[in-house]
Design a protein around this motif. Sequence first.
Motif, PDB file in Angstrom:
ATOM      1  N   LEU A 566       0.831  -1.207   0.000  1.00 32.64           N
ATOM      2  CA  LEU A 566       0.000   0.000   0.000  1.00 32.64           C
ATOM      3  C   LEU A 566       0.866   1.258   0.000  1.00 32.64           C
ATOM      4  CD1 LEU A 566      -2.822  -0.979   2.525  1.00 32.64           C
ATOM      5  CD2 LEU A 566      -3.084  -0.532   0.072  1.00 32.64           C
ATOM      6  N   ALA A 567       1.948   1.268   0.776  1.00 27.09           N
ATOM      7  CA  ALA A 567       2.809   2.446   0.848  1.00 27.09           C
ATOM      8  C   ALA A 567       3.446   2.753  -0.497  1.00 27.09           C
ATOM      9  CB  ALA A 567       3.892   2.234   1.906  1.00 27.09           C
ATOM     10  N   LEU A 568       3.771   1.718  -1.285  1.00 26.66           N
ATOM     11  CA  LEU A 568       4.344   1.954  -2.609  1.00 26.66           C
ATOM     12  C   LEU A 568       3.266   2.300  -3.626  1.00 26.66           C
ATOM     13  CD1 LEU A 568       6.804   1.897  -4.507  1.00 26.66           C
ATOM     14  CD2 LEU A 568       6.356  -0.542  -4.850  1.00 26.66           C
ATOM     15  N   ALA A 569       2.151   1.567  -3.593  1.00 26.25           N
ATOM     16  CA  ALA A 569       1.095   1.773  -4.603  1.00 26.25           C
ATOM     17  C   ALA A 569       0.500   3.172  -4.528  1.00 26.25           C
ATOM     18  CB  ALA A 569      -0.011   0.736  -4.412  1.00 26.25           C
ATOM     19  N   ALA A 570       0.557   3.816  -3.374  1.00 27.63           N
ATOM     20  CA  ALA A 570      -0.032   5.140  -3.232  1.00 27.63           C
ATOM     21  C   ALA A 570       0.623   6.175  -4.139  1.00 27.63           C
ATOM     22  CB  ALA A 570       0.062   5.596  -1.771  1.00 27.63           C
ATOM     23  N   PHE A 571       1.887   5.970  -4.521  1.00 33.01           N
ATOM     24  CA  PHE A 571       2.609   6.991  -5.276  1.00 33.01           C
ATOM     25  C   PHE A 571       2.949   6.547  -6.702  1.00 33.01           C
ATOM     26  CE2 PHE A 571       3.780   7.519  -0.774  1.00 33.01           C
ATOM     27  CZ  PHE A 571       3.210   8.764  -0.555  1.00 33.01           C
ATOM     28  N   ILE A 572       2.534   5.354  -7.102  1.00 34.68           N
ATOM     29  CA  ILE A 572       2.831   4.898  -8.460  1.00 34.68           C
ATOM     30  C   ILE A 572       1.983   5.700  -9.436  1.00 34.68           C
ATOM     31  CG2 ILE A 572       2.766   2.947 -10.042  1.00 34.68           C
ATOM     32  CD1 ILE A 572       3.183   1.106  -7.677  1.00 34.68           C
TER      33      ILE A 572
END
Length: 816
Positions: A566-572
């Motif tokens: 979730l922490a990575l997908a938020a900024f993709i």
Amino acid sequence: MPWILQPVEDGAPGSFWPPGRVRRPADVGRLLWYAAGLIALVLLSVLVPGATDAVVPPGLRGLPRGVVAVTNAVASLTALAALLGLAVAAVRRRRYALSTAGLAGLLAAGLAVAAEAAGQAGWITALGPAGEPAVIPVATGIALVVGSDLARSARLTLLALAALATMTGCALALGSLTVAGAVAAVLIGSGAGFGVRVAAGVVPARPAEREVRAVLARAGVAVDALRTLQVAAGRARYAASDARGDLVVTVVDPDRRGVTVARRLWRVLRFRTPAVGRPALSLRGVLERQALVAGLAASAGVRVPEVQALLAAGPALVLVERPLGGMPLLPGAAGRGGAGQGGADQGTAGQVGAGQGGIVQSGIAQGGVGRAEGVLGAAFGALRRLHDAGIAHGALTDRAVVLLPDGAVGLGELQYAQPAAGELQRDLDVVALLVAVAAREGAAPAVAALRCGYAPRPADEARLVGLLQPLALVRPLRRTVSGTSVLEDLRAGLSGPDRDRPAPTQRLERVRLRTLFSVAGGTVAAIVLATQLSEVPLGDALRQARPGWLAVALLGSALTYLGAGLALAAFIPERLPLVRTCLVQLASSFVTLVTPPTVGHVGLNIRYLQRAGVPTASAAATVGVGQVVTVAGTLLLLVVAGWLSGVSPSQPSLLPSGNVLAVILVAAGLLAVALAVPRTRRALRVRVEPLLRRTIPQLLAAVTDPRRLGTALLGVVLQNAGYVVALDASLRAFGTSLDLPALVVVYLVASTVGSAAPTPGGLGAVEAALVGGLTTTGVPLAAALTAVLAFRAATFWLPAPAGWIAFTALQRRNRI
């Protein structure tokens, strides 16, 4: 290079404190070896009582006492006679040996008396019975022999050492010396002898100048005088002249043995053999190879220093060369004075008596571009002929390429040249000359000269692009281009239309310093952990574990991968499946087995985004933003948990509780010590500043988007919550627990330490930080150790096989 006090003419007995002494690097290595052995013996006797109480073999104890006593007396008289013989030899040959032997004997006697007193006081293992200090004469005798450094009196030296060894054996048999005492006597005596040799220096073993001249005269090389160019332990270089012109005479002797072997072995261990070849392991071997290479190069039409003779002068080897009478090809070389070559001399084996070359050199500096490119092309042509003969230069700098008075180009400084060189060694030569020319003339003329004089094929140029890296350059060139864009300009000039395509960089190192630190850190962690576990009944603790809580720890570990996804997908910037993103986080658990945690995790995520079609710069910025938000969210959680740990129904406080405050203060102290080191601050700035430049614009855009920021913070909370749940369940599995705020602080501090550790997955650092934090907050050591082992198994070791499956599956589908 060893320290040089001042050159001296060796030959006569000399004074008791002569000038011109040198310090041998080999003596420094031996001193460190014996000092380390002595320290290890003392620590072993103090920390592990009884470990040094070795028993003398029964066969030695059972010898007839009368025979042993007579043998001891004969050995003592023999040792005394041999030492007297060494003293006479020192008076005749080198009186300075009496000075160093006396100092070494006094030092060894003092250390032996102190060690004997410490043993009798019970501070260390006893070295012998009271009233019979046999360790003192043995250590003193060994120090006298080692400190004298009389290599020419080898028979007397061997006789003295054999007699001292016999005395030691007799002392063991008679009970006047323990096994620890015998070892200590050898270590003290040898260490004192080498310590004096390092501190005071030794007289060089090289032959006197008149002896060198006599050897040259017998070989038909008549010189009137030798003028010192460079003096080092084991090597001296002289300028001379005969009827035909200038000469350079190099003399090597055994003084430098040891450092040559160590330095070359380190290169073999660190760098791959195709990059460095198989170096000679002695200066004598270097000189022999240099003579061979010069002959092969001359036969191939390459202008190199002409070898006149290779002669033996006692134990020394003498190389006579006729240097190239010219100037460095590039004007900047003269201004730098040959940085890194270590000589105060203005001439080398490649250039002596270069007064005539100044006119030609000035013409190059002021001439037209075509003329300069022609001379530069000739330099690459000379290198091509050298390579066609199968020879790699090995140390090409701007000083090694010489412009001759007739306008031709020669190559000097062949000390590191390699016959029968491989392709990679030859490519490294080309890269070195290319960078040296580009640093002075620019990338475009350098590439033009390369193509004109060396005529590489397109495949050759592609290999050169991959080798344009600082590691491929010798130290003087690396310093010259540091902080410049020379390498980037050369890559662009060689790449041509494909300059936007990243060239594969060839790896030249066999083992990196980071790997050495990782292995060392893992070894220390294993030793510490094993020492701690030896004090804990691990079997009983595991039998009492509650399996249900261990299963909860595994569920908490699984929750962390959802939070990281979730922490990575938020900024993709593009929409990617959440399940696949979480699988990439699981795959990183396998990658961190062989890389530091942050390095492997970040690298795999960038690769994942690149495969998904995200540009490299955007992928790096996305991962960077995710890391910044994760760090910020973790610090926020640390502050909140620290404050909550000081809140109680009876007495609310704005400060954390005492135990948590101790953990935070220790962590802050370690961080302050690290930041106090200038190199650490520079490394942090180098790593953080580019990251901030890439991520700040995207970070500001994320802050203004509440949905993205909320998703990222939710991921950070879930990730840290999963780890805290796993740690809490691991504690409860072994019958203990901790307040939630304190538990959060302990985990977050340990996680921060593990992220900064260079070991794979923070191995060792995380365990030590968790055990220290738990015991500081009141958890018993046995429970803390077993809980930490269970926590690391659930969050680090057990996910690795699943991570490997995810890694291979994603690779097979070309997702990473």
